[in-house]
Every structure is written in C-alpha cells, then in structure tokens.
Design a protein around this motif. Structure first.
Motif, PDB file in Angstrom:
ATOM      1  N   ILE A  64       4.712  -5.758   0.322  1.00 23.12           N
ATOM      2  CA  ILE A  64       3.785  -4.857  -0.781  1.00 23.12           C
ATOM      3  C   ILE A  64       2.257  -6.306  -0.502  1.00 23.12           C
ATOM      4  N   LEU A  65       1.222  -6.045  -0.246  1.00 22.87           N
ATOM      5  CA  LEU A  65       0.464  -6.324  -0.888  1.00 22.87           C
ATOM      6  C   LEU A  65      -1.023  -5.639  -2.424  1.00 22.87           C
ATOM      7  N   CYS A  66      -0.262  -6.215  -3.362  1.00 20.50           N
ATOM      8  CA  CYS A  66      -1.523  -5.511  -4.057  1.00 20.50           C
ATOM      9  C   CYS A  66      -2.961  -5.882  -3.525  1.00 20.50           C
ATOM     10  N   THR A  67      -3.843  -4.826  -2.985  1.00 19.70           N
ATOM     11  CA  THR A  67      -5.225  -4.894  -3.451  1.00 19.70           C
ATOM     12  C   THR A  67      -6.236  -4.484  -4.773  1.00 19.70           C
ATOM     13  N   TRP A  68      -5.401  -3.497  -5.461  1.00 21.17           N
ATOM     14  CA  TRP A  68      -6.436  -3.490  -6.291  1.00 21.17           C
ATOM     15  C   TRP A  68      -7.588  -2.727  -5.712  1.00 21.17           C
ATOM     16  N   PHE A  69      -9.013  -2.195  -6.820  1.00 18.12           N
ATOM     17  CA  PHE A  69      -9.964  -1.473  -6.550  1.00 18.12           C
ATOM     18  C   PHE A  69     -11.114  -2.955  -6.159  1.00 18.12           C
ATOM     19  N   LEU A  70     -11.159  -3.507  -5.248  1.00 15.99           N
ATOM     20  CA  LEU A  70     -12.010  -4.550  -4.598  1.00 15.99           C
ATOM     21  C   LEU A  70     -13.704  -4.328  -3.968  1.00 15.99           C
ATOM     22  N   GLY A  71     -13.984  -5.358  -3.661  1.00 14.85           N
ATOM     23  CA  GLY A  71     -15.591  -5.052  -3.864  1.00 14.85           C
ATOM     24  C   GLY A  71     -16.039  -4.825  -2.183  1.00 14.85           C
ATOM     25  N   SER A  72     -17.158  -5.522  -1.848  1.00 13.48           N
ATOM     26  CA  SER A  72     -17.391  -4.952   0.217  1.00 13.48           C
ATOM     27  C   SER A  72     -16.497  -5.878   0.992  1.00 13.48           C
ATOM     28  N   GLU A  73     -16.249  -7.489   0.268  1.00 12.70           N
ATOM     29  CA  GLU A  73     -15.671  -7.890   1.311  1.00 12.70           C
ATOM     30  C   GLU A  73     -14.499  -7.923   0.894  1.00 12.70           C
ATOM     31  N   ALA A  74     -13.538  -6.613   0.625  1.00 13.60           N
ATOM     32  CA  ALA A  74     -12.445  -6.802   0.613  1.00 13.60           C
ATOM     33  C   ALA A  74     -11.656  -6.501   2.052  1.00 13.60           C
ATOM     34  N   GLY A  75     -12.731  -5.964   3.047  1.00 11.05           N
ATOM     35  CA  GLY A  75     -11.363  -5.611   4.000  1.00 11.05           C
ATOM     36  C   GLY A  75     -11.755  -7.103   5.053  1.00 11.05           C
ATOM     37  N   ASN A  76     -12.620  -7.719   4.963  1.00  4.88           N
ATOM     38  CA  ASN A  76     -11.882  -8.912   5.284  1.00  4.88           C
ATOM     39  C   ASN A  76     -11.490 -10.727   4.655  1.00  4.88           C
ATOM     40  N   GLY A  77     -11.683  -9.603   3.087  1.00  3.00           N
ATOM     41  CA  GLY A  77     -10.581 -10.922   2.640  1.00  3.00           C
ATOM     42  C   GLY A  77      -8.688 -10.787   2.684  1.00  3.00           C
ATOM     43  N   ILE A  78      -8.528  -9.198   2.788  1.00  4.52           N
ATOM     44  CA  ILE A  78      -7.379  -8.490   3.415  1.00  4.52           C
ATOM     45  C   ILE A  78      -6.972  -9.180   4.526  1.00  4.52           C
ATOM     46  N   ALA A  79      -7.583  -8.967   6.121  1.00  7.34           N
ATOM     47  CA  ALA A  79      -7.467  -9.086   6.604  1.00  7.34           C
ATOM     48  C   ALA A  79      -7.250 -10.763   7.287  1.00  7.34           C
ATOM     49  N   ASP A  80      -7.675 -11.272   6.284  1.00  4.77           N
ATOM     50  CA  ASP A  80      -6.993 -13.271   6.329  1.00  4.77           C
ATOM     51  C   ASP A  80      -5.662 -12.742   5.977  1.00  4.77           C
ATOM     52  N   ILE A  81      -5.431 -12.729   5.001  1.00  7.34           N
ATOM     53  CA  ILE A  81      -4.475 -12.612   3.894  1.00  7.34           C
ATOM     54  C   ILE A  81      -3.252 -12.097   4.953  1.00  7.34           C
ATOM     55  N   LEU A  82      -3.676 -10.537   5.816  1.00  2.00           N
ATOM     56  CA  LEU A  82      -2.425  -9.825   6.581  1.00  2.00           C
ATOM     57  C   LEU A  82      -1.649 -11.127   7.966  1.00  2.00           C
ATOM     58  N   PHE A  83      -3.556 -11.623   8.404  1.00  2.00           N
ATOM     59  CA  PHE A  83      -3.062 -12.324   9.623  1.00  2.00           C
ATOM     60  C   PHE A  83      -2.862 -13.695   9.426  1.00  2.00           C
TER      61      PHE A  83
END
Length: 263
Positions: A64-83
């Motif tokens: 489970i990854l808690c992503t909260w409500f992030l900003g415009s770079e959320a997708g890039n940041g989450i991808a860095d974590i997932l990969f």
C-alpha cells in the motif's frame, strides 16, 4: 501485477467534510475484492486526505502506497517509487485505525485511569470489540530494504538536573536495497502532576543506509526535553522516571529507563 488507484475523492476530505465511516467507497472495495479473486499480486495506490479504515482486500494488498492529495508532479514521483528508482522514506503523520469507530485515535493519548485488570473486560477505558491499537501507527513506514534496531542505550541511567544524557541505538539495513530510514525518539513520563501521553515524539534522525550497513543514531537529552506545560501553564520538568525509545514508529521498540534527578 495490478496497480490499483483508489481512495477518497478530493471533495470527500477537508473542512466541513466529516464522514461517519472513513472507509474506501463500497464500489472500490468491490473492485479490489474482484481483483484479489484473480490471484494476481496487487499494489494499492491510496488517494486520501485523512487516515482511513482499510478493510478486506485493500488491507490485505501486497503493498500500500499512501499518496495523499499531491500536486502536478505526483505522477512522476509515484512512478519513481513504484519502479524502485527511489526507496520510500515517508512516515505516517497520523495513525490508521482498525475501525472507523476508533477515531479520533492519537498515538500520544493520555494514560488511562482504568487499565484492564486480568481478563475482566467490563471495566476498562477501551473498546469491547476491537484492540486498543491502530492498523498502522503514527510514524510507520516501510522501504525496499529490511531495517532492524538494537535496544535503546543510555550513557547514564540518571539525568542530572542541569546535565545531559546521550540516547543511542544501532540501526542496520539487513536487506539487499539501499534505504532512507527515519529513526524516531520517544519519551514517556511515568508519574507527573498532570497525566502524560503514553509516548511523545521528541526528535528524528534521517539515515541513508547501504545494504548491510549499520550506523549508530544518537540524541542528547536534557531537562528541557522532559518538560511539559504544568498546572501554572508554564513549561516545567519534574524529577522521576521516564521511558525512552529509539524506534521506527510510535508502537515499536523496548524502552530504556531514565531517572531525572532533583535539582
């Protein structure tokens, strides 16, 4: 593998958005259960503005990854974590309850005057149908390595009124991946003129650990670190015994015992 993005909508959290059940909406729960039934590994990306009461397949997800409500770079940041380009290092700023009815749930709640005695559940300041603990405690968080903590050590068992004591512990990365660990210092005042929290966060240390690396983390404690707002609404410390932890969350670790001496 299924990466499942679920959680609250932005309009479901925030000012004037209280909910009697702080759970993931039912349709999303049903989707998670259907995915679980396929037998595929499932990673949940949780979008939310509060701690949630997770249930069923969501609670039992492989990660489970808690992503909260992030900003415009959320997708890039989450991808860095997932990969795996970056190891997760965040820690929960609030406890996740087992059930909605546990809220408000504070890691630093006051010591109860009605502890459970023996097996009698009739007279206790707790719930009858749930443990007195969270699903995930304040300060909890995992990375891609395995981290272990030694017992908390004190440079002295007694703290002079105007002196200092060093608190330390060894933190080891026993896994195969680098980690960024957040070691946390907690205290508990056993007896005071005003009831004190079961734990209070007093400091953190950030550690970058290579696979197999062990480092010593330390904090210097003085009388001011043990003070609280007293009956006269002034910061003051009282002589007596304290429990001291260095731990990865507010619900782990074995305390060392420290005595603050009189002036």
């Amino acid at each position: 593998m299924v990466v499942l993005c679920i959680g609250e909508g932005q309009e479901m959290s925030g000012e004037a958005q209280s909910r009697t059940e702080i759970t993931v909406p039912g349709a999303q729960v049903a989707l998670a259960e259907a995915i679980k039934a396929t037998g595929k590994p499932m990673v949940v990306l949780l979008s939310h503005g509060r701690a949630l009461a997770l249930e069923g397949a969501i609670r039992d997800a492989d990660a489970i990854l808690c992503t909260w409500f992030l900003g415009s770079e959320a997708g890039n940041g989450i991808a860095d974590i997932l990969f795996g380009d970056y190891s997760p290092s965040g820690r929960l700023p609030c406890s996740f309850p087992l059930k909605s009815g546990q809220e408000p749930f504070y890691y630093n709640h006051r010591t109860t005057g009605r502890p459970q005695i023996g097996d009698d559940a009739g007279y206790r300041a707790r719930w009858r149908d749930a443990p007195f603990e969270p699903l995930y405690p304040f300060g909890h968080g995992l990375g891609y390595g395995k981290v272990s903590y030694s017992a908390t050590q004190l440079s002295a068992d007694a703290l002079p009124w105007s002196g200092k004591v060093t608190v330390s512990a060894e933190v080891s990365n026993t896994g195969a991946r680098p980690v960024h660990e957040v070691a946390q210092l907690y205290i508990h005042d056993r007896v005071a003129s005003i009831t004190q929290p079961v734990r209070s966060l007093k400091g953190i240390r950030h550690l970058d650990l290579k696979p197999g690396e062990t480092r010593t983390v330390s904090f210097d404690l003085s009388r001011s670190d043990l003070a609280f707002v007293g009956p006269e609404l002034k910061w003051e410390a009282e002589p007596g015994m304290f429990d001291i932890w260095i731990a990865p969350s507010s619900a782990t670790g074995v305390p060392a015992k420290l005595t603050l001496l009189k002036a």
